[in-house]
Design a protein around this motif. Sequence first.
Motif, PDB file in Angstrom:
ATOM      1  N   UNK A 141       5.005  86.893   7.367  1.00  0.00           N
ATOM      2  CA  UNK A 141       6.278  86.514   7.992  1.00  0.00           C
ATOM      3  C   UNK A 141       6.420  84.988   8.053  1.00  0.00           C
ATOM      4  N   UNK A 142       6.386  84.324   6.903  1.00  0.00           N
ATOM      5  CA  UNK A 142       6.330  82.854   6.881  1.00  0.00           C
ATOM      6  C   UNK A 142       7.507  82.167   7.560  1.00  0.00           C
ATOM      7  N   UNK A 143       8.704  82.752   7.486  1.00  0.00           N
ATOM      8  CA  UNK A 143       9.863  82.086   8.083  1.00  0.00           C
ATOM      9  C   UNK A 143       9.738  81.986   9.601  1.00  0.00           C
ATOM     10  N   UNK A 144       8.956  82.881  10.189  1.00  0.00           N
ATOM     11  CA  UNK A 144       8.732  82.833  11.633  1.00  0.00           C
ATOM     12  C   UNK A 144       7.417  82.152  11.981  1.00  0.00           C
ATOM     13  N   UNK A 145       6.364  82.494  11.250  1.00  0.00           N
ATOM     14  CA  UNK A 145       5.028  82.034  11.620  1.00  0.00           C
ATOM     15  C   UNK A 145       4.717  80.607  11.173  1.00  0.00           C
ATOM     16  N   UNK A 146       5.329  80.130  10.064  1.00  0.00           N
ATOM     17  CA  UNK A 146       5.039  78.772   9.608  1.00  0.00           C
ATOM     18  C   UNK A 146       5.429  77.702  10.626  1.00  0.00           C
ATOM     19  N   UNK A 147       6.689  77.641  11.092  1.00  0.00           N
ATOM     20  CA  UNK A 147       7.016  76.600  12.086  1.00  0.00           C
ATOM     21  C   UNK A 147       6.250  76.773  13.381  1.00  0.00           C
ATOM     22  N   UNK A 148       6.040  78.013  13.810  1.00  0.00           N
ATOM     23  CA  UNK A 148       5.283  78.235  15.037  1.00  0.00           C
ATOM     24  C   UNK A 148       3.856  77.716  14.903  1.00  0.00           C
ATOM     25  N   UNK A 149       3.224  78.011  13.768  1.00  0.00           N
ATOM     26  CA  UNK A 149       1.853  77.560  13.565  1.00  0.00           C
ATOM     27  C   UNK A 149       1.759  76.039  13.525  1.00  0.00           C
ATOM     28  N   UNK A 150       2.736  75.390  12.908  1.00  0.00           N
ATOM     29  CA  UNK A 150       2.736  73.928  12.835  1.00  0.00           C
ATOM     30  C   UNK A 150       2.831  73.306  14.227  1.00  0.00           C
ATOM     31  N   UNK A 151       3.739  73.801  15.049  1.00  0.00           N
ATOM     32  CA  UNK A 151       3.927  73.204  16.375  1.00  0.00           C
ATOM     33  C   UNK A 151       2.812  73.588  17.341  1.00  0.00           C
ATOM     34  N   UNK A 152       2.294  74.800  17.238  1.00  0.00           N
ATOM     35  CA  UNK A 152       1.157  75.173  18.068  1.00  0.00           C
ATOM     36  C   UNK A 152      -0.059  74.308  17.735  1.00  0.00           C
ATOM     37  N   UNK A 153      -0.234  74.017  16.450  1.00  0.00           N
ATOM     38  CA  UNK A 153      -1.336  73.151  16.034  1.00  0.00           C
ATOM     39  C   UNK A 153      -1.246  71.787  16.721  1.00  0.00           C
ATOM     40  N   UNK A 154      -0.078  71.148  16.646  1.00  0.00           N
ATOM     41  CA  UNK A 154       0.079  69.825  17.261  1.00  0.00           C
ATOM     42  C   UNK A 154      -0.103  69.869  18.773  1.00  0.00           C
ATOM     43  N   UNK A 155       0.425  70.905  19.426  1.00  0.00           N
ATOM     44  CA  UNK A 155       0.335  70.996  20.886  1.00  0.00           C
ATOM     45  C   UNK A 155      -1.111  71.157  21.339  1.00  0.00           C
ATOM     46  N   UNK A 156      -1.843  72.041  20.690  1.00  0.00           N
ATOM     47  CA  UNK A 156      -3.241  72.262  21.061  1.00  0.00           C
ATOM     48  C   UNK A 156      -4.064  71.006  20.840  1.00  0.00           C
ATOM     49  N   UNK A 157      -3.854  70.375  19.699  1.00  0.00           N
ATOM     50  CA  UNK A 157      -4.631  69.190  19.358  1.00  0.00           C
ATOM     51  C   UNK A 157      -4.352  68.036  20.318  1.00  0.00           C
ATOM     52  N   UNK A 158      -3.092  67.781  20.645  1.00  0.00           N
ATOM     53  CA  UNK A 158      -2.761  66.695  21.560  1.00  0.00           C
ATOM     54  C   UNK A 158      -3.450  66.891  22.903  1.00  0.00           C
ATOM     55  N   UNK A 159      -3.375  68.081  23.448  1.00  0.00           N
ATOM     56  CA  UNK A 159      -3.971  68.355  24.755  1.00  0.00           C
ATOM     57  C   UNK A 159      -5.475  68.086  24.742  1.00  0.00           C
ATOM     58  N   UNK A 160      -6.152  68.598  23.725  1.00  0.00           N
ATOM     59  CA  UNK A 160      -7.601  68.428  23.651  1.00  0.00           C
ATOM     60  C   UNK A 160      -7.969  66.969  23.403  1.00  0.00           C
TER      61      UNK A 160
ATOM     62  N   UNK B  45      21.627  76.228   1.706  1.00  0.00           N
ATOM     63  CA  UNK B  45      21.529  77.299   2.695  1.00  0.00           C
ATOM     64  C   UNK B  45      20.579  76.912   3.822  1.00  0.00           C
ATOM     65  N   UNK B  46      20.947  77.286   5.046  1.00  0.00           N
ATOM     66  CA  UNK B  46      20.165  76.917   6.221  1.00  0.00           C
ATOM     67  C   UNK B  46      18.974  77.865   6.399  1.00  0.00           C
ATOM     68  N   UNK B  47      17.760  77.323   6.613  1.00  0.00           N
ATOM     69  CA  UNK B  47      16.590  78.171   6.852  1.00  0.00           C
ATOM     70  C   UNK B  47      16.534  78.623   8.311  1.00  0.00           C
ATOM     71  N   UNK B  48      15.471  79.368   8.641  1.00  0.00           N
ATOM     72  CA  UNK B  48      15.320  79.873  10.013  1.00  0.00           C
ATOM     73  C   UNK B  48      15.128  78.737  11.009  1.00  0.00           C
ATOM     74  N   UNK B  49      14.481  77.636  10.566  1.00  0.00           N
ATOM     75  CA  UNK B  49      14.280  76.474  11.445  1.00  0.00           C
ATOM     76  C   UNK B  49      14.884  75.252  10.779  1.00  0.00           C
ATOM     77  N   UNK B  50      15.616  74.441  11.563  1.00  0.00           N
ATOM     78  CA  UNK B  50      16.199  73.209  11.040  1.00  0.00           C
ATOM     79  C   UNK B  50      15.839  72.035  11.947  1.00  0.00           C
ATOM     80  N   UNK B  51      15.617  70.884  11.341  1.00  0.00           N
ATOM     81  CA  UNK B  51      15.265  69.679  12.087  1.00  0.00           C
ATOM     82  C   UNK B  51      16.408  69.263  13.001  1.00  0.00           C
ATOM     83  N   UNK B  52      16.162  69.080  14.303  1.00  0.00           N
ATOM     84  CA  UNK B  52      17.235  68.639  15.198  1.00  0.00           C
ATOM     85  C   UNK B  52      17.551  67.158  15.000  1.00  0.00           C
TER      86      UNK B  52
END
Length: 431
Positions: free
Chosen positions: A216-235, A372-379
Amino acid sequence: MSASAETNGQLRRSLGLCGAVAVGVGGTIGGGIFVLVGQTAALAGPAALLSFALAFVAALVIALPYAELACRYPQAGGGYAFVREVLGRRWGFLMGWVFWGSYVFVSGYVTLGFGGYLNALTGLPPEAGAVALILACVAINLRGVEVAGKLQVLVICLAITGLLGFAVAGAHAVQLARLTPWAPHGVSGILSGALIAFLAFGGFDMVAAAGEEITEPHKNLPRAIFFTLAVVLFVYLLVAFTALGTVDWHTLGASRAPLSDAAQTFLGDLGARLVAVIAVVTTAATANAVLVVTSRISFAMARDGLLPSQLAKVQPRTGTPIVAVLVSGSLLILMAVFSSAASATAIGGFLYVLHFIPPLLVLVQLRRAKSASPAFMTPVPQILLPLAFAMTLLLLIASGTEGIAGGTFWIAAGIAVMWICRGTAKRDTVQ
């Protein structure tokens, strides 16, 4: 996987969200915490904390457009796939070559960092430990990315638990007086430290590079990218603050096992050895993630006819690009044997930052074309895209003479390879 799948070079979607985050975090925390904290402290002093903060901002503004592109093109190779699809094969080759080279060089500080901590535990020469690690990672990856992903989850859970334990155990020993003078090398030291620290946030693009194997790359790719940064910053913030608050920054910057030295001050010999064990396990996870991304980049380029076709061979039973894994493993061994951690960081840092510029150009072109617009777009792209370009240019300047010279040499070698491959393809067509 069928024989036809091998011929077509298709990879198997077997990494879920948890496995994808593990690849990203595993590719980030190992080198960043256990190796780069010391190098950043040497450049910026206690202001290494600010260097990490600036690096996180740069990573975030680059990660947002990168996540959008990953949703548009969930293919092996990450940024290479984005550029090839939009800007064509020549730009795609150069992008893939720079991307591949960045992680080949980055592997030097990762594997030698592993060797340094293993040396503290066993006395084994760092280079020998680094080579043994790479061979183990190759063996694991030959069994398939699903096996590697599961091992990555276990390792990262252990690493995060141990690092948080380090931060909590050392909290009482932190002396704020150690954070002065705050910036002994001034703004230039902070910026140079930010380039090193930026490498420590680099795991999010590893997730995109394995996009063809994520469910499910359209859902899991952006989530995995942002979860990675959040976990790493905290640690990072917790552990870096504890290290800088318990050990003089000069000592931290000169150490081959900086967190072990920090643990020595408040946990004694047993604590120092325990941290070294966690460092060995975690840097091993980083090396595994580096091997995943380097092999997938070369596989994707070969599948597109930009590198020798043998690199695109997929093992039917495991769905693994077997030749690409072996070739990338060999390059990682060469880096461990013939490079130093400092030079690998400088050159790898320059190439790593540089490889983000073509994908940013791709997104600008796609937005102008109103595709065409993807599932996630840069704000707020009118703000974030110029800011992302500015961050990359600032980090490139901060890479220094060695990084720029070494990176330029790698790019020149890539141009030569491109012309050789092009000439070979023409001769084959004529025949």
